[in-house]
Motif scaffolding. Structure first.
Motif, PDB file in Angstrom:
ATOM      1  N   HIS A 155       1.625   8.391  -7.766  1.00 10.70           N
ATOM      2  CA  HIS A 155       1.123   7.105  -7.911  1.00 10.70           C
ATOM      3  C   HIS A 155       0.854   6.640  -9.273  1.00 10.70           C
ATOM      4  CE1 HIS A 155      -2.502   9.442  -6.919  1.00 10.70           C
ATOM      5  NE2 HIS A 155      -2.928   8.464  -7.511  1.00 10.70           N
ATOM      6  N   ALA A 156      -0.033   7.620 -10.230  1.00 11.24           N
ATOM      7  CA  ALA A 156      -0.323   7.262 -11.421  1.00 11.24           C
ATOM      8  C   ALA A 156       0.614   7.254 -12.609  1.00 11.24           C
ATOM      9  CB  ALA A 156      -1.951   7.891 -11.728  1.00 11.24           C
ATOM     10  N   VAL A 157       1.672   7.711 -12.257  1.00  9.70           N
ATOM     11  CA  VAL A 157       2.661   7.962 -13.372  1.00  9.70           C
ATOM     12  C   VAL A 157       3.420   6.543 -13.673  1.00  9.70           C
ATOM     13  CG1 VAL A 157       5.047   9.029 -14.170  1.00  9.70           C
ATOM     14  CG2 VAL A 157       3.295  10.010 -12.554  1.00  9.70           C
ATOM     15  N   THR A 158       3.043   6.130 -14.828  1.00  6.70           N
ATOM     16  CA  THR A 158       3.440   4.544 -15.150  1.00  6.70           C
ATOM     17  C   THR A 158       4.140   4.687 -16.440  1.00  6.70           C
ATOM     18  OG1 THR A 158       1.233   4.271 -16.358  1.00  6.70           O
ATOM     19  CG2 THR A 158       1.534   3.439 -13.821  1.00  6.70           C
ATOM     20  N   ASP A 159       4.432   5.941 -17.184  1.00  8.39           N
ATOM     21  CA  ASP A 159       5.489   6.011 -18.366  1.00  8.39           C
ATOM     22  C   ASP A 159       6.686   6.716 -18.124  1.00  8.39           C
ATOM     23  OD1 ASP A 159       4.282   8.799 -17.843  1.00  8.39           O
ATOM     24  OD2 ASP A 159       3.628   8.848 -19.982  1.00  8.39           O
ATOM     25  N   GLN A 160       7.154   6.866 -16.996  1.00 11.30           N
ATOM     26  CA  GLN A 160       8.271   7.330 -16.449  1.00 11.30           C
ATOM     27  C   GLN A 160       8.818   6.406 -15.327  1.00 11.30           C
ATOM     28  OE1 GLN A 160       6.578  11.930 -16.395  1.00 11.30           O
ATOM     29  NE2 GLN A 160       8.275  11.366 -14.896  1.00 11.30           N
ATOM     30  N   PHE A 161      10.141   6.424 -15.060  1.00  7.95           N
ATOM     31  CA  PHE A 161      10.733   5.627 -14.096  1.00  7.95           C
ATOM     32  C   PHE A 161      11.886   6.206 -13.539  1.00  7.95           C
ATOM     33  CE2 PHE A 161      12.110   3.561 -17.969  1.00  7.95           C
ATOM     34  CZ  PHE A 161      13.562   3.141 -17.477  1.00  7.95           C
ATOM     35  N   MET A 162      12.284   5.780 -12.455  1.00  8.84           N
ATOM     36  CA  MET A 162      13.510   6.311 -11.794  1.00  8.84           C
ATOM     37  C   MET A 162      14.518   5.157 -11.868  1.00  8.84           C
ATOM     38  SD  MET A 162      13.133   9.395 -10.495  1.00  8.84           S
ATOM     39  CE  MET A 162      14.625   9.524  -9.582  1.00  8.84           C
ATOM     40  N   LEU A 179       8.241   6.776  -9.485  1.00  5.89           N
ATOM     41  CA  LEU A 179       8.279   8.059  -8.817  1.00  5.89           C
ATOM     42  C   LEU A 179       7.603   7.887  -7.511  1.00  5.89           C
ATOM     43  CD1 LEU A 179       8.798   8.750 -11.990  1.00  5.89           C
ATOM     44  CD2 LEU A 179       7.974  10.910 -11.321  1.00  5.89           C
ATOM     45  N   GLU A 180       6.542   7.144  -7.362  1.00  3.41           N
ATOM     46  CA  GLU A 180       5.889   7.128  -5.841  1.00  3.41           C
ATOM     47  C   GLU A 180       6.526   6.318  -5.098  1.00  3.41           C
ATOM     48  OE1 GLU A 180       2.988   7.235  -2.856  1.00  3.41           O
ATOM     49  OE2 GLU A 180       2.890   8.002  -5.161  1.00  3.41           O
ATOM     50  N   PHE A 181       7.582   5.497  -5.489  1.00  2.00           N
ATOM     51  CA  PHE A 181       8.291   4.947  -4.604  1.00  2.00           C
ATOM     52  C   PHE A 181       9.519   5.582  -4.014  1.00  2.00           C
ATOM     53  CE2 PHE A 181      11.965   2.020  -3.446  1.00  2.00           C
ATOM     54  CZ  PHE A 181      11.448   1.014  -2.925  1.00  2.00           C
ATOM     55  N   VAL A 182      10.144   6.602  -4.792  1.00  2.00           N
ATOM     56  CA  VAL A 182      11.259   7.623  -4.387  1.00  2.00           C
ATOM     57  C   VAL A 182      10.568   8.891  -3.662  1.00  2.00           C
ATOM     58  CG1 VAL A 182      13.290   8.773  -5.220  1.00  2.00           C
ATOM     59  CG2 VAL A 182      12.655   6.379  -6.281  1.00  2.00           C
ATOM     60  N   TYR A 183       9.481   9.431  -4.373  1.00  2.00           N
ATOM     61  CA  TYR A 183       8.873  10.535  -3.919  1.00  2.00           C
ATOM     62  C   TYR A 183       7.351  10.651  -3.596  1.00  2.00           C
ATOM     63  CZ  TYR A 183      12.826  12.548  -5.931  1.00  2.00           C
ATOM     64  OH  TYR A 183      14.160  12.967  -6.533  1.00  2.00           O
ATOM     65  N   PRO A 184       7.219   9.641  -2.353  1.00  2.00           N
ATOM     66  CA  PRO A 184       5.876   9.280  -1.833  1.00  2.00           C
ATOM     67  C   PRO A 184       5.079  10.360  -1.631  1.00  2.00           C
ATOM     68  CG  PRO A 184       7.567   8.949   0.066  1.00  2.00           C
ATOM     69  CD  PRO A 184       8.264   9.534  -0.916  1.00  2.00           C
ATOM     70  N   GLN A 185       3.604   9.819  -1.817  1.00  2.29           N
ATOM     71  CA  GLN A 185       2.399  10.807  -1.645  1.00  2.29           C
ATOM     72  C   GLN A 185       2.437  12.324  -1.843  1.00  2.29           C
ATOM     73  OE1 GLN A 185       2.118  10.157   2.605  1.00  2.29           O
ATOM     74  NE2 GLN A 185       2.394   7.678   2.364  1.00  2.29           N
ATOM     75  N   GLN A 186       3.036  12.371  -3.436  1.00  2.43           N
ATOM     76  CA  GLN A 186       3.227  13.657  -3.701  1.00  2.43           C
ATOM     77  C   GLN A 186       2.268  13.711  -5.283  1.00  2.43           C
ATOM     78  OE1 GLN A 186       6.890  15.331  -4.000  1.00  2.43           O
ATOM     79  NE2 GLN A 186       7.886  13.846  -2.108  1.00  2.43           N
ATOM     80  N   SER A 203       0.933  -1.077   0.001  1.00  2.00           N
ATOM     81  CA  SER A 203       0.082   0.001  -0.021  1.00  2.00           C
ATOM     82  C   SER A 203       0.853   1.376  -0.106  1.00  2.00           C
ATOM     83  CB  SER A 203      -0.800  -0.219   1.427  1.00  2.00           C
ATOM     84  OG  SER A 203      -1.250   1.099   1.696  1.00  2.00           O
ATOM     85  N   ASN A 204       0.447   2.292  -0.747  1.00  3.44           N
ATOM     86  CA  ASN A 204       1.086   3.701  -0.487  1.00  3.44           C
ATOM     87  C   ASN A 204       0.959   4.249   0.705  1.00  3.44           C
ATOM     88  OD1 ASN A 204      -1.787   4.178  -1.050  1.00  3.44           O
ATOM     89  ND2 ASN A 204      -1.301   6.120  -1.900  1.00  3.44           N
ATOM     90  N   LEU A 205       0.162   3.562   1.646  1.00  4.00           N
ATOM     91  CA  LEU A 205       0.097   4.229   2.944  1.00  4.00           C
ATOM     92  C   LEU A 205       0.861   3.266   3.996  1.00  4.00           C
ATOM     93  CD1 LEU A 205      -3.554   5.691   3.147  1.00  4.00           C
ATOM     94  CD2 LEU A 205      -1.473   6.754   2.370  1.00  4.00           C
ATOM     95  N   GLY A 206       1.647   2.555   3.311  1.00  3.48           N
ATOM     96  CA  GLY A 206       2.680   1.790   4.269  1.00  3.48           C
ATOM     97  C   GLY A 206       2.255   0.445   5.002  1.00  3.48           C
ATOM     98  N   ARG A 207       1.150  -0.199   4.328  1.00  2.59           N
ATOM     99  CA  ARG A 207       0.740  -1.348   5.017  1.00  2.59           C
ATOM    100  C   ARG A 207       1.227  -2.318   3.732  1.00  2.59           C
ATOM    101  NH1 ARG A 207      -5.697  -1.585   6.503  1.00  2.59           N
ATOM    102  NH2 ARG A 207      -6.079  -0.651   4.830  1.00  2.59           N
ATOM    103  N   TYR A 208       1.298  -3.642   4.159  1.00  2.00           N
ATOM    104  CA  TYR A 208       1.474  -4.770   3.282  1.00  2.00           C
ATOM    105  C   TYR A 208       0.827  -6.094   3.706  1.00  2.00           C
ATOM    106  CZ  TYR A 208       5.215  -7.216   5.835  1.00  2.00           C
ATOM    107  OH  TYR A 208       5.886  -8.070   6.746  1.00  2.00           O
ATOM    108  N   PHE A 239       8.231  16.102 -13.113  1.00  2.00           N
ATOM    109  CA  PHE A 239       9.556  16.337 -12.618  1.00  2.00           C
ATOM    110  C   PHE A 239       9.360  16.419 -10.974  1.00  2.00           C
ATOM    111  CE2 PHE A 239      10.545  17.650 -16.697  1.00  2.00           C
ATOM    112  CZ  PHE A 239      11.885  17.045 -16.830  1.00  2.00           C
ATOM    113  N   PRO A 240       9.802  15.673 -10.004  1.00  2.00           N
ATOM    114  CA  PRO A 240       9.760  15.795  -8.667  1.00  2.00           C
ATOM    115  C   PRO A 240      10.597  17.007  -8.381  1.00  2.00           C
ATOM    116  CG  PRO A 240      10.587  13.547  -9.170  1.00  2.00           C
ATOM    117  CD  PRO A 240      10.624  14.334 -10.323  1.00  2.00           C
TER     118      PRO A 240
END
Length: 512
Positions: free
Chosen positions: A449-456, A439-446, A50-55, A478-479
């Motif tokens: 989450h829906a960016v799936t055509d870019q990556f870090m 980007l959600e992994f590196v720059y969370p909760q900004q 989860s993007n809110l820290g659950r698994y 850009f973050p």
């Protein structure tokens, strides 16, 4: 079975399950369901993040569904539910250390420093020693760097008879030595199947290492090349026999690793006689046979898998399932990035897209095959900064002029950033972190989450390939921070910018 329902928190989204559904992740914006107990199309893991820290984790596969307010899990084994880890990365880090800790072993660094070259499209079922040496020399003569060379299907005498066919490969040890001198590492294609009308079949049947039905008759499995018996790699004897073949090939010929194809779980619809299930030599949970096959690749400098269950954190290169020669998000180019993001989130750090251009849904040599040069160039660019990339169709055979030079430019970017990829591969081995990250992994909760055509790539390189036909510009998110582009431009984030992206350009940026 037990049903567990978790109320979703406001704004909560989920990733996990089957990597081939990456294009549908994160789950939560629309209803989604999946049964991991009948997964037979790519890597998978009994993990939801989860993007809110659950698994959520379970040692056994489960079915799950996500709707507007609830995550529902239908499971048999004990369900682990953890929360309080803050972000997607926080949930991943805790799940990784608890459920699939990193092995500390990195695959051969050549996998990250240079492309792989697979013989499949160029040779299909007719590889020969002469063709291989010519292909390797052509790679270098056309300006591409030597890398991992994969000798695909039908190099061997027969399925299950794992030795070079002597008429097509009169001196395999000498051939591999020559390829090593040119700078290549060699992987061989293998599978768990045994031709049922061969001498090897009778030998293995008598040794008791083939999968059997309850009445003792060998299992015949339907696969893309027909019907074959199957080595019982869930048994100690079957796994030991298979490993002996791999070890012998490495010792006798200098082979560096293996492409372990197939390995799908044994589901009833894949058996010749669906009325007779497999009588396993020991109790096997659903998907555990897939895991047992994938384990055969552990311990070699280079191992590539198309199927895997669990085993996150291991030094195994995980290739996405065969892609079509298309721009499609579910089956083609547009699915590469979201599927790779999903691979990393399930512990498969050493991930590889399918061969550039797709696995060729059709024969490229046929006059009816419709080759898309723009798609091929964009496929190269998209793949260039994945942890691993793989050619099969020779670029110089299907492209020329500027189009070929643009592919070579993308490969040069890979060579330039190869040391960074290799360093991140070591980090993955020690810490379990993905190399390719959302980007959600590196720059969370900004809002990424829906960016799936870019990556870090790691935390400091932003890659934004074009994955839509006809586009010559694209919007990049850009973050925060200062980002210097491959074109020399500098962008101050956070910011959305429309950038020029002609067919000659792979847009990428380094944080400065």
């Amino acid at each position: 079975m037990t049903i567990t329902s978790l109320p979703r928190k406001p704004g909560e989204l989920w990733w996990g399950g089957v990597i081939n559904e990456g294009h549908a992740m994160p789950f939560g914006n629309r209803p989604h369901s999946r049964d991991l107990r009948v997964t037979d199309d790519n890597q998978a893991s009994p993990l939801l993040l989860s993007n809110l820290g659950r698994y959520v984790w379970c040692e056994e596969p489960f079915a799950f569904s996500v709707n507007e307010g609830t995550l529902t899990i239908d499971h048999g084994g004990e369900l682990v539910i953890e929360e309080g880890h803050g972000t997607l990365q926080g949930a991943y880090r805790h799940a990784c250390q608890a459920q699939f800790p990193p092995s500390g072993v990195t695959p051969d660094k050549l996998a990250f420093m240079a492309p792989q070259y697979c013989t499949w499209v160029e040779m299909f079922y007719e590889p020969t020693q002469e063709k291989l040496l010519h292909y390797a020399r052509s790679i270098i003569e056309n300006g591409f760097p030597p890398g991992v060379l994969i000798i695909d299907d039908n190099w061997m005498q027969d399925y299950g008879t794992w030795d070079f066919e002597k008429h097509r490969f009169p001196d395999p040890a000498g051939m591999i030595a020559s390829l090593h001198e040119l700078g290549f590492k060699i992987m061989l294609w293998v599978c768990p199947y045994v031709s049922p009308d061969s001498i090897k079949f009778r030998q293995l049947r008598d040794l008791g290492v083939l999968m059997k039905h309850a009445d003792g008759t060998p299992v015949l499995r339907r696969w893309w090349n027909g019907y074959s018996a199957v080595v019982d790699y869930t048994s100690e004897a079957g796994a030991a026999w298979f490993k002996q073949q791999l070890d012998r090939l490495a010792a006798d010929y200098g082979v560096d690793g293996f492409k372990l194809d197939a390995g799908e779980p044994i589901l009833p619809d894949l058996l010749h006689d669906v009325t007779q299930p497999v009588a396993w030599s020991l109790p096997v949970r659903p998907m555990e046979d897939c895991e047992a096959y994938a384990r055969l690749g552990i311990g070699y400098p280079l191992s590539e898998l198309r199927m895997c269950w669990k085993l996150g954190g291991q030094a195994l290169i995980q290739r996405q399932r065969d892609k079509t020669h298309s721009w499609d998000a579910a089956t083609g180019l547009s699915g590469l990035i979201p599927n790779a993001i999903a691979q990393g989130l399930m512990g498969y750090a050493y991930n590889c897209p399918d061969m550039v251009g797709g696995g060729m849904d059709g024969d490229i040599n046929s006059p009816h095959f419709r080759f898309d040069a723009e798609l091929f160039v964009r496929f190269v660019q998209c793949s260039a900064l994945f942890p691993a990339m793989q050619f099969s169709m020779a670029p110089w055979r299907v492209l020329n002029g500027e189009e070929l030079s643009w592919c070579m430019d993308a490969v040069r970017i890979r060579s330039e950033l190869g040391p960074a990829l290799a360093e991140l591969a070591d980090q993955a081995a020690e810490e379990g972190l993905p190399i390719l990250r959302s980007l959600e992994f590196v720059y969370p909760q900004q809002g990424f989450h829906a960016v799936t055509d870019q990556f870090m790539v790691g935390d400091s390189i932003l890659v934004a390939p074009v994955v839509q036909k006809g586009q010559t510009s694209r919007r990049i998110q850009f973050p925060e921070g200062r980002w210097q582009g491959d074109d020399g431009s500098v962008v101050e984030g956070p910011l959305q910018v429309e950038v020029s992206a002609p067919l000659s350009r792979l847009p990428w940026y380094r944080k400065i």
